[in-house]
Enzyme design. Structure first.
Site, PDB file in Angstrom:
ATOM      1  CE  LYS A  12     -11.381 -62.661  21.002  1.00  0.00           C
ATOM      2  NZ  LYS A  12     -12.559 -63.175  20.286  1.00  0.00           N
ATOM      3  CB  THR A  57     -10.770 -66.532  19.107  1.00  0.00           C
ATOM      4  OG1 THR A  57     -11.994 -65.853  18.911  1.00  0.00           O
ATOM      5  CG2 THR A  57     -10.402 -67.305  17.857  1.00  0.00           C
ATOM      6  CG  ASP A  58     -15.214 -65.310  24.234  1.00  0.00           C
ATOM      7  OD1 ASP A  58     -14.969 -64.084  24.218  1.00  0.00           O
ATOM      8  OD2 ASP A  58     -15.872 -65.873  25.139  1.00  0.00           O
ATOM      9  NE  ARG A 185      24.745 -38.362   7.748  1.00  0.00           N
ATOM     10  CZ  ARG A 185      24.186 -39.322   7.052  1.00  0.00           C
ATOM     11  NH1 ARG A 185      23.431 -39.048   5.996  1.00  0.00           N
ATOM     12  NH2 ARG A 185      24.373 -40.586   7.385  1.00  0.00           N
ATOM     13  CB  VAL A 231      22.119 -44.963   8.746  1.00  0.00           C
ATOM     14  CG1 VAL A 231      21.177 -45.811   9.568  1.00  0.00           C
ATOM     15  CG2 VAL A 231      21.871 -43.481   8.998  1.00  0.00           C
ATOM     16  CD  GLN A 232      23.561 -47.572   4.467  1.00  0.00           C
ATOM     17  OE1 GLN A 232      23.748 -46.545   5.122  1.00  0.00           O
ATOM     18  NE2 GLN A 232      23.040 -47.554   3.256  1.00  0.00           N
ATOM     19  CG  HIS A 260      16.557 -37.437   5.607  1.00  0.00           C
ATOM     20  ND1 HIS A 260      17.774 -38.081   5.561  1.00  0.00           N
ATOM     21  CD2 HIS A 260      15.724 -38.183   4.852  1.00  0.00           C
ATOM     22  CE1 HIS A 260      17.673 -39.152   4.790  1.00  0.00           C
ATOM     23  NE2 HIS A 260      16.433 -39.240   4.350  1.00  0.00           N
TER      24      HIS A 260
HETATM   25  O1  LIG Z   1      23.653 -42.954   6.090  1.00  0.00           O
HETATM   26  C1  LIG Z   1      23.116 -42.852   4.988  1.00  0.00           C
HETATM   27  N1  LIG Z   1      22.947 -43.959   4.208  1.00  0.00           N
HETATM   28  C2  LIG Z   1      22.370 -43.911   2.971  1.00  0.00           C
HETATM   29  O2  LIG Z   1      22.234 -44.944   2.266  1.00  0.00           O
HETATM   30  C3  LIG Z   1      21.921 -42.639   2.534  1.00  0.00           C
HETATM   31  N2  LIG Z   1      21.297 -42.229   1.387  1.00  0.00           N
HETATM   32  C4  LIG Z   1      21.085 -40.886   1.520  1.00  0.00           C
HETATM   33  O3  LIG Z   1      20.492 -40.168   0.663  1.00  0.00           O
HETATM   34  N3  LIG Z   1      21.577 -40.441   2.713  1.00  0.00           N
HETATM   35  C5  LIG Z   1      22.108 -41.502   3.350  1.00  0.00           C
HETATM   36  N4  LIG Z   1      22.692 -41.637   4.567  1.00  0.00           N
END
Ligand SMILES: O=c1[nH]c(=O)c2[nH]c(=O)[nH]c2[nH]1
Length: 302
Positions: A12, A57-58, A185, A231-232, A260
């Site tokens: 459920k 499932t009830d 940024r 960010v990676q 963004h």
């Molecule tokens: O941190 C980021 N990783 C990306 O892979 C990426 N690609 C993008 O257009 N901006 C960013 N910023």
């Protein structure tokens, strides 16, 4: 050609409950939504229509409600393990594995002035806020005469923002690349995290510690912050911080959409609005970058 059925499960989903524990000094609430799936060796209900091995499932839904009434549990982790164990213990002949996912709706205790004007946590009033959702997943699997337990937890929608110490430069470019290099940024995300514990005895406090480790690593020291070249890189640092700080976490999957905030072009008005003068941005949520990785602990090479 022969056709066979392989994996089967039934149960459920979206089973909701709100439990109130009425302590003398305060009321405690837990609201959750459960998904419970049962697996067993019997395929007859799928293949021949014989339902003898099918727990309705009830009944699964009723069991979640009844166990919530019968047992005290400190957190969703404890209740998930309790529910998962219940079915394989009660019906070991037909149920060999139970998977339980509990998603919690967080109620925060209100802080209001008491009858004498002192600010205090409220006895029985709560407020819900934010976009973050916390969950836990327990599985119970019969192996011989014992039960193997696994526990994982996670959250979605942890929204974070930094207004500097983020850049994105030196990236691969081709004929379709228009993105300029950005030395400074804003960086914003709505983090989802899912981690496996090495023990089935983890608690809400462990989940809170994971959340703190992630936030600390995202922010860096409060006066100077920490650089994010992408960010990676930040995602990996977040995962690494969790695994370094919390030995009970075996691995963590992180998803960080790159939400963004675009500098608005104000050059028509003679107003520079890019680094180092960037002050007015357009927050967007689509499209967004998608950055995902799993960070694991490996055996030491020493
Ligand atoms: O941190 C980021 N990783 C990306 O892979 C990426 N690609 C993008 O257009 N901006 C960013 N910023």
């Amino acid at each position: 050609m022969s056709i066979e059925i392989s994996h089967t499960e039934h149960g459920k989903g979206r089973v909701r409950l709100l439990k109130v524990t009425r302590l003398p000094d305060k009321h405690v609430v837990t609201q959750l939504e459960a998904e419970v799936l049962l697996e067993g060796p019997d395929r007859a209900s799928f293949v021949t229509g014989d339902n003898a091995a099918v727990l309705p499932t009830d009944t699964v839904k009723n069991t979640v409600h009844a166990l919530a009434k019968k047992h005290e549990f400190a957190d969703i982790e404890a209740f998930a393990v309790l529910v998962a164990k219940h079915f394989v213990t009660l019906h070991p002949r037909v149920i060999h594995k139970t998977k339980v996912k509990l998603v919690e709706t967080q109620w925060d205790r209100l802080v209001t002035a008491d009858s004498s004007g002192q600010l205090r946590p409220h006895h029985h009033a709560f407020v819900q806020g934010g976009t973050e959702t916390r969950y836990t997943c327990a599985t119970a699997t019969l192996r011989g005469g014992s039960i193997d337990l696994t526990l994982a937890s996670g959250f979605t929608g942890l929204k974070v923002l930094k207004t500097t110490q983020s850049s994105f430069v030196g990236f691969l470019k081709d004929a379709y690349t228009t993105l300029p290099e950005v030395p400074d940024r804003l960086v914003s995300s709505s983090i989802s995290a899912h981690w496996d514990y090495v023990t089935s005895h983890a608690t809400a406090a462990d989940a809170a510690a994971v959340r703190s480790a992630l936030l600390d690593a995202f922010a860096g020291p409060s006066d100077v912050g920490v650089a994010s070249p992408a960010v990676q890189f930040t995602l990996y640092k977040l995962g690494e911080a969790v695994l370094q700080r919390l030995p009970r976490v075996a691995k963590i999957e992180l998803y960080m959409p790159n939400i963004h905030n675009l500098p608005i072009n104000l050059s028509h008005f003679g107003l520079p609005n890019v680094h180092p003068h960037g002050e007015v941005f357009l927050p967007t949520d689509e499209p967004h970058g998608m950055i995902r990785a799993t960070v694991v602990r490996t055996a030491s090479r020493l």
